[in-house]
Design a protein around this motif. Structure first.
Motif, PDB file in Angstrom:
ATOM      1  N   PRO A 209       0.815  -1.233   0.000  1.00  0.00           N
ATOM      2  CA  PRO A 209       0.000   0.000   0.000  1.00  0.00           C
ATOM      3  C   PRO A 209       0.841   1.273   0.000  1.00  0.00           C
TER       4      PRO A 209
ATOM      5  N   SER B 213       1.127   4.131  -2.951  1.00  0.00           N
ATOM      6  CA  SER B 213       0.901   5.561  -2.701  1.00  0.00           C
ATOM      7  C   SER B 213       2.062   6.399  -3.222  1.00  0.00           C
TER       8      SER B 213
ATOM      9  N   GLY C 240      -4.728   2.440  -9.080  1.00  0.00           N
ATOM     10  CA  GLY C 240      -4.082   2.313  -7.777  1.00  0.00           C
ATOM     11  C   GLY C 240      -4.752   3.045  -6.652  1.00  0.00           C
ATOM     12  N   GLN C 241      -6.004   3.473  -6.827  1.00  0.00           N
ATOM     13  CA  GLN C 241      -6.634   4.293  -5.800  1.00  0.00           C
ATOM     14  C   GLN C 241      -6.875   3.527  -4.506  1.00  0.00           C
ATOM     15  N   ARG C 242      -7.195   2.234  -4.598  1.00  0.00           N
ATOM     16  CA  ARG C 242      -7.447   1.462  -3.384  1.00  0.00           C
ATOM     17  C   ARG C 242      -6.185   1.372  -2.529  1.00  0.00           C
ATOM     18  N   TYR C 243      -5.057   1.064  -3.169  1.00  0.00           N
ATOM     19  CA  TYR C 243      -3.799   0.997  -2.431  1.00  0.00           C
ATOM     20  C   TYR C 243      -3.347   2.380  -1.975  1.00  0.00           C
TER      21      TYR C 243
ATOM     22  N   VAL D  63      -5.256   4.991  -1.019  1.00  0.00           N
ATOM     23  CA  VAL D  63      -5.983   5.380   0.189  1.00  0.00           C
ATOM     24  C   VAL D  63      -5.511   4.569   1.388  1.00  0.00           C
ATOM     25  N   GLN D  64      -5.307   3.272   1.182  1.00  0.00           N
ATOM     26  CA  GLN D  64      -4.841   2.424   2.277  1.00  0.00           C
ATOM     27  C   GLN D  64      -3.448   2.819   2.745  1.00  0.00           C
TER      28      GLN D  64
END
Length: 302
Positions: A219, A223, A287-290, A292-293
């Motif tokens: 993650p 980011s 890559g938005q899920r990773y 934010v995480q």
């Protein structure tokens, strides 16, 4: 004997009280639902306000020059002008600009991932004298504006012969104090017991970094990838200073030159803007899920 009679007082009829008003748990259930509705409504309005300029840009790229600023505003083109996307490649060096930008963004991103994560591992999981002071001094460079050392950097790049080459941008942006800070904050959430157990088993520091820390840092790496890629892709001042040859221009320099030359071709300008934004949007959506995480977990522990 006389029998004593006991008189009982009449019992007044009991009044049935109405049930209490809906309070307590039932009312508590209604409030969060109303709060969620208001929250989602605000988010939808804010998202629409942010996306509206991009929608207008996309719609304008499919219009003619005369219909873009027509009154009243037409949000959808009457007849989509798909030839704009073919014309932009003919009248500009869009392919060269995109190729140069993709190369710089990819190389800088890969280098920052390696240097940032590797340095962050040293600051977070190893012990050496002056570690905290060195980290504080290194992170303090974030507060120094680039304009303060822009001229010394240019002189240094000129002395070693890297000006007017893409390697000047790569050399200047391969290291990032922010990337080290972001990765170190994430590494702080990984238990030190994992590294200690690996050391007991005889694993070297390089082995711990590659085989334990990196697989657990997806993650944060995602980011940093997104932030670095977007920053390098949108960089204008750096390429403007170091890349003088038009064959080395990035998409930002190319679009600025195109706008100056074809300032009346508003449809083509919007088409070029769409092409410059599309790769960044695709990378962010993937890559938005990773992202934010990684951002959320990087600030859990100092």
């Amino acid at each position: 004997m006389t029998a004593s009679h006991t008189t009982l007082a009449p019992v007044p009829p009991t009044s049935v009280e109405p049930p209490p008003a809906a309070t307590g748990p039932r009312r508590a259930k209604r409030l969060p639902v109303a709060g969620k509705v208001v929250g989602y409504t605000v988010l939808v309005v804010a998202a629409a306000a942010l996306l509206l300029p991009f929608f207008w840009m996309l719609s304008s790229s499919l219009k003619t020059n005369s219909s873009i600023f027509a009154v009243p505003v037409s949000w959808l083109p009457d007849v989509p002008q798909w030839r704009n996307y073919a014309e932009i490649w003919r009248v500009s060096d869009m392919l060269v600009w995109l190729k140069n930008t993709i190369f710089l963004s990819a190389v800088v991103t890969v280098l920052q991932l390696f240097t940032g994560s590797f340095a962050a591992y040293g600051f977070a999981k190893t012990r050496f004298p002056g570690r905290n002071l060195l980290f504080l001094v290194y992170i303090g460079t974030i507060a120094v504006p680039w304009q303060a050392y822009m001229i010394p950097q240019f002189i240094m790049m000129s002395e070693i012969g890297l000006t007017n080459t893409p390697w000047s941008i790569v050399a200047l942006q391969a290291f990032s104090a922010f990337g080290v800070f972001l990765m170190r904050q994430y590494y702080a959430t990984i238990p030190d017991e994992l590294c200690e157990a690996a050391r007991v088993d005889g694993l070297s520091e390089y082995g711990i970094y590659f085989r334990i820390i990196l697989p657990l840092s997806v993650p944060a790496l995602a980011s940093l990838t997104l932030l670095t890629f977007v920053t390098t892709w949108n960089d204008y001042l750096g390429p403007l200073i170091y890349l003088r040859d038009p064959d080395l221009w990035t998409i930002q320099l190319g679009l600025k030159s195109f706008v100056s030359e074809y300032n009346a071709e508003h449809a083509l300008i919007m088409t070029g803007s769409v092409l410059s934004v599309a790769p960044v949007a695709v990378v962010f959506l993937l890559g938005q899920r990773y992202f934010v995480q990684g951002i959320a977990t990087s600030g859990m522990k100092g």
